[in-house]
Design an enzyme around this catalytic site. Structure first.
Site, PDB file in Angstrom:
ATOM      1  CG  HIS A 288      -2.036  -0.998   1.100  1.00  0.00           C
ATOM      2  ND1 HIS A 288      -3.308  -0.669   0.726  1.00  0.00           N
ATOM      3  CD2 HIS A 288      -2.043  -2.342   1.270  1.00  0.00           C
ATOM      4  CE1 HIS A 288      -4.066  -1.757   0.676  1.00  0.00           C
ATOM      5  NE2 HIS A 288      -3.317  -2.788   1.011  1.00  0.00           N
TER       6      HIS A 288
ATOM      7  CG  ASP B 236       0.201   9.352   0.631  1.00  0.00           C
ATOM      8  OD1 ASP B 236       0.052   8.154   0.922  1.00  0.00           O
ATOM      9  OD2 ASP B 236      -0.432  10.281   1.164  1.00  0.00           O
TER      10      ASP B 236
END
Ligand code: ADQ
Length: 458
Positions: free
Chosen positions: A158, A366
């Site tokens: 992720h 991110d």
């Protein structure tokens, strides 16, 4: 039909459809997949036990079986607070200055992964598909193979995968990546992280990679691919139309007295660039004094990982910075930053997003950043707001009509705020429509189906 076994650090017990708004998007997507496939979701309960003796807590909620274990204090400290959050998280977000390489963290991480493997292996039936999630569990596939598990096993990361020249600062990096190559499918959020991984495999391990992402290494073949995650679009847009969202929208609009709201929503984490964002906003206030009291920045950032010292530090720094900016610029009837240290349920967030003319989402790095996608999904089609997005968020690869900025540059942030405030409605609609189509079409169900198809080897 084969069952799906999902394995992740934390398990979110499924809630009834009516309560789905309270669950994370990932939980909702995985729950739907588990329900369709009679699946099991396995992981840590989040609780501590005195002594772990193999106790597995199996529960059935709303068509899905969850299987959780408790961990001992030392395991939580070394595996979760230690190796996962103080070694891998900073390193994978390019912060080698914050990464801590403690021997005990590494051994705790391996020990807990062995515990997971040992406990979940007996639950696995020959036809099951196994899907392992995130940086807490990189070596789990190999540990399952060591226990004779021959099923197809996939892994999804992720967070970003760092460039090779940073990754090699991790002691035993080669051992870690070798364990990853035991999976059948390795998924990343974007091509950028995929390329970094493949570069490492070729340059450091001497593996070969073909143009479709098939890796060959020491007689094994596995497939690495980008699968950008999306939000649960239907659930989120339904929540955005509901009464909680409408009330949150009214509450924010009422209290800001017609000023243009700029919103930031993040888990409090140094990777999210909140300090840099505040500095960029202050630059905007300094450069545009005539506009200053027409805007207000609402920053929602509940503390996370409170047991890790770096997170206490960032919290203090942000409080000081917000206090400084407010002290320097506030007036009797206006405060430039509203800094809120608590989380909100997603329907309320949806209302805040809709009431905000600008979203300022500026992570320094991110994996994806789902807040950016939620902001787009929550907008009024007739009068949408403007998304200002860091080019270093995975979401920037898909939301190309956002105003993409370098989050390290206070000037770029300041100029993007000016541009967004002045942007004509037609341009706002045009940019929003393109981003919206992506958020709608490449949602979490799309992501999950793509991954499971690859996992099945279809
Ligand atoms: P996170 O780092 O937690 O996730 P992000 O994707 O932005 O980051 O947010 C995930 C969810 O948390 C969103 O649904 C959002 O609404 C919620 N959230 C964030 N801040 C909140 C707040 N202040 N209050 C309430 N809710 C909040 C990790 C990776 C990301 C990746 C996701 C999913 O770091 O890069 O997008 O996993 O793969």
């Amino acid at each position: 039909m084969s069952r799906l076994i999902v394995i992740s650090n934390r398990v979110s017990a499924p809630k009834a459809k009516s309560a789905a708004g309270a669950q994370g998007g990932l939980a909702v997507a995985l729950t739907a997949a588990l329900r369709e496939n009679r699946g099991i979701w396995f992981g840590w309960s989040g609780n501590e036990c005195e002594k772990f003796e193999g106790k597995l807590d199996m529960e059935r909620h709303d068509g899905v079986t969850t299987a959780t274990i408790d961990l001992e204090r030392q395991d939580i400290d070394e595996y979760y607070n230690g190796y996962a959050n103080r070694t891998l998280w900073p390193l994978f977000h390019y912060r080698i200055d914050l990464a801590e390489y403690e021997r005990t963290f590494g051994s705790g991480y391996e020990r807990v992964n062995e515990i997971f493997a040992e406990t979940v292996a007996p639950l696995i039936e020959p036809d099951d598909l196994i899907w392992v999630h995130d940086y807490h569990m990189l070596p789990l596939g190999k540990m399952l193979r060591d226990r004779g598990v021959k099923n197809r096993i996939g892994f999804f990361l992720h967070i970003p995968w760092p460039p090779t020249r940073l990754f090699v600062s991790l002691p035993y990096h080669e051992r870690l990546v070798r364990t990853l190559l035991e999976y059948d499918v390795i998924g990343f959020q974007t091509n950028e992280w995929l390329e970094s991984f493949l570069h490492y495999v070729e340059k450091e391990l001497g593996g070969t990679v073909d143009e479709d992402g098939w890796i060959e290494f020491e007689g094994r073949r596995c497939c690495a691919k980008a699968f950008p995650i999306g939000i649960d679009f239907d659930e989120f847009t339904e929540a955005a139309e509901g009464e909680t969202a409408a009330e949150a929208n009214r509450q924010l609009s009422r209290s800001t007295l017609g000023k243009k709201v700029i919103i930031g929503v993040d888990r409090l984490d140094y990777s999210k660039g909140v300090e840099e964002r505040f500095q960029g906003y202050e630059r905007f206030l300094e450069n545009n004094p005539e506009q200053a009291d027409h805007v207000v920045l609402l920053q929602i950032a509940p503390p996370s990982r409170g047991e890790v010292h770096t997170y206490q530090e960032i919290r203090e720094r942000l409080e000081t910075l917000a206090g400084h900016i407010n002290g320097a610029h506030a007036d009797v009837d206006w405060v430039p930053i509203r800094y809120v240290n608590q989380g909100y349920p997603r329907p309320a967030l949806a209302g805040f997003y809709r009431a905000s003319r600008i979203a300022l989402i500026t992570p320094l790095r991110d994996g994806m950043n789902l807040v950016a996608k939620e902001y787009v999904a929550a907008q009024d089609p007739e009068d949408p707001g403007v998304l200002i997005l860091s080019r270093f968020a995975g979401a920037a690869q898909q939301l190309t009509e956002a105003l993409l900025i370098n989050p390290y540059s206070t000037d770029e942030i300041s100029e993007a705020i000016s541009q967004a405030l002045a942007m004509p409605r037609e341009e706002r609609i045009r940019r929003w429509e393109a981003n919206y189509a992506n958020v709608r079409d490449e949602d979490v169900i799309w992501w999950r189906k793509n991954f499971v198809t690859a996992l099945k080897g279809e």
